[in-house]
Every structure is written in structure tokens, then in C-alpha cells.
Design an enzyme around this catalytic site. Structure first.
Site, short mmCIF file in Angstrom:
data_model
loop_
_atom_site.label_atom_id
_atom_site.label_comp_id
_atom_site.label_asym_id
_atom_site.label_seq_id
_atom_site.Cartn_x
_atom_site.Cartn_y
_atom_site.Cartn_z
N LYS A 66 103.87 69.28 63.60
CA LYS A 66 103.36 67.90 63.75
C LYS A 66 102.58 67.39 62.53
CE LYS A 66 102.96 67.46 68.78
NZ LYS A 66 102.09 66.91 69.83
N ASP A 102 101.79 60.15 71.38
CA ASP A 102 100.88 60.82 72.32
C ASP A 102 99.85 59.84 72.90
OD1 ASP A 102 102.02 63.32 72.21
OD2 ASP A 102 100.80 63.96 70.51
#
Ligand code: ATR
Length: 276
Positions: A66, A102
């Protein structure tokens, strides 16, 4: 031509994303695929070359990539930059764009499970100061929460985080809880505490207002000790599984052109794959 998407990680066999996207592809009758691809850290640049050649419309990025994909993306949107992580890639005209969904997953989950939650919410407590906390801070800032208190085991980590993100944030140690609790309309755990049965001894649910909403981003187990304690005190709770489901929505829409819904049947299907 079949539109292809992926999730990359290393290892990748535990990812539930293929099941989520596969369910939506079937539901909408789309000629598309979503596959898990194991990409070791050293193979990332070569994988990005495949993306630029147009093999995929885009995909998701999970642990441990990520942060690493940042440097490889041709552009990263401002919120992903603030959060410091990219979990969604979209390929457009040979360019790879990085986004973070997210924070949208966190908001989508609360919007669905606790409609109206941000109304009259003046103060929130966020526990933890890792990557997930950054996404939650951005989310709460987006919804205009007046004051967001970050409580962390290591005060210095909370201070460092709030100094890097612009917003109405204040950093504290856990000892600040009793003084802040009575005004807290929302409590969010972003730390991994709860995954293995852990709870916060200092978190006295009795000090929170009866209207407080308590949520955990941990979804294994679904009912963490924090949520069990909150429910015992009659507080409203929202578990973390919905965040996983809702964070998948923006990617699917970008690659396949249809905004999917998070239906109870999808949730049940993913829930059945979790250890109880
Ligand atoms: P992620 O990026 O997935 O959010 P992380 O960066 O490892 O994970 O962040 C973990 C967070 O959980 C940190 O805020 C950490 O607190 P410290 O900054 O003090 O390390 C918190 N955390 C992890 N284990 C904890 C524990 N046993 N008790 C309290 N906080 C804990």
C-alpha cells in the site's frame, strides 16, 4: 473484450476481494474478471508495466504494497497522499492513478448501519495512530466533525500523526479518556487490539453518553470485546465488516462502470468465510 481487474499482495490467498467483486460481476452480468495476483515486492515495477500496456482496467492493492505503489503510480489523488497509502489503482490512457477508498469504506459502513450518525456529532474519539487511523481522520474531517481526539498508547505517535494531517485533531494518551468521554458521540477503534480478544482496561463505557456510537475497524472477530462491552451498556455499535465491503465499491465502479450495492446477501457470504 473482457474487462479485467485484480488485487495484488504478498501473500494474497487470504484476500476476500475476489469473492466480493466476483459476486458483483455475476449480479450485474458483466463480462469481467477480478483475480488475486501474488506480486512479490521486487516484481512491482514489472507489474506496473503490464498495467500501462492496458492488461487491466485497475485493481486493489493490499499488504505489503500500500505504501510502495506510491512511487510507481503516475499520479496519486490528494486524499490518498494525506492518508499515506494507496489501495485502489485505476488505469486511464496508459497511466496508473492511485486512490484510497478506505476512508470511503469507513463512511459507507456508518452511513448504512447508523444513518444520520454525523448529525449533531461534535466530538469523536479515535483510538490508535497507524495507517487505518489516518483514513478515519480524513473521513471524520470530511463529515465536518467539530473535534476529533486521537487517543494512542504512544502519545508521540498520535502527536506526529495529527501534525501531518490538517484538521480539528488533538492528540492524547489513554489517560485522557475520563476527561473526554462525556462529550464523545463516537468512539472508533483503529488499532489491532480486539483481534485476539484484547480490550482497553481504561475504557469505561459507563462514562460515555447513552447516545454514543461505538465502532471497530477490526472484523475478525466480528464482535470484538470493545463492541461486546459497548452493547452491554446499551450503546449502539457497528462492526468492521461493512468497511471492507464498502471500500470495494469505488474501485468496482471505476473499472466496470456500475456502482454496486452492499446487500445483506453479500455480507452473509463474506461473513461465512470468517472464523467465529
Ligand atoms: P495499521 O497501519 O494497520 O493501522 P499500525 O501502524 O501497526 O497498524 O498501527 C497500530 C496502532 O495500534 C498504533 O496506534 C499502536 O499504538 P502505538 O503507536 O503505541 O504502537 C496501536 N496498538 C497496537 N497494539 C496495541 C496494544 N496492545 N495496545 C494499545 N495500542 C496498540
Amino acid at each position: 473484450m473482457t474487462t479485467k481487474a485484480f488485487v495484488i499482495g504478498h501473500p494474497i490467498n487470504h484476500s476476500r476481494s475476489p469473492l466480493i467483486h466476483g459476486t458483483w460481476l455475476k449480479e450485474h452480468g458483466i463480462d469481467g474478471s477480478y483475480e488475486a495476483v501474488d506480486v512479490a515486492p521486487g516484481e512491482l515495477p514489472a507489474f506496473f508495466e503490464r498495467l500501462r500496456r492496458g492488461e487491466f482496467a485497475g485493481g486493489n492493492v493490499t499488504i505489503p504494497h500500500k505504501e510502495a505503489v506510491f512511487a510507481l503510480c503516475d499520479a496519486v489523488d490528494p486524499l490518498a497522499q494525506t492518508i499515506g497509502a494507496v489501495n485502489t489503482l485505476v488505469v486511464e490512457n496508459g497511466r496508473v492513478l492511485g486512490r484510497n477508498s478506505d476512508y470511503l469504506g469507513f463512511l459507507g459502513n456508518l452511513d448504512a448501519e447508523a444513518p444520520g450518525w454525523p448529525e449533531q456529532l461534535e466530538e469523536a474519539l479515535v483510538i490508535g495512530a497507524g495507517g487505518a487511523a489516518r483514513a478515519v481522520l480524513v473521513a471524520l474531517r470530511e463529515r465536518g466533525v467539530g473535534c476529533i481526539h486521537v487517543l494512542n498508547r504512544t502519545l508521540g505517535n498520535a502527536e506526529a500523526m495529527v501534525s501531518q494531517i490538517e484538521g480539528p485533531f488533538e492528540a492524547h494518551g489513554f489517560d485522557a479518556f475520563p476527561a473526554l468521554a462525556a462529550r464523545a458521540g463516537l468512539v472508533v477503534n483503529t488499532s489491532s487490539v480486539g483481534m485476539h480478544g484484547g480490550r482497553f482496561d481504561w475504557l469505561d463505557m459507563g462514562l460515555l453518553p447513552q447516545t454514543a456510537l461505538v465502532t471497530d475497524i477490526v472484523y475478525t472477530p466480528l464482535q470484538t470485546p470493545l463492541l461486546i462491552d459497548a452493547a452491554r451498556y446499551g450503546l449502539k455499535t457497528v462492526d468492521g465488516l461493512g468497511m471492507l465491503l464498502h471500500q470495494a465499491v469505488p474501485g468496482f465502479e471505476a473499472w466496470f462502470g456500475v456502482k454496486p450495492s452492499v446487500r445483506p446477501a453479500l455480507r452473509q457470504c463474506i461473513e461465512a468465510t470468517l472464523d467465529h
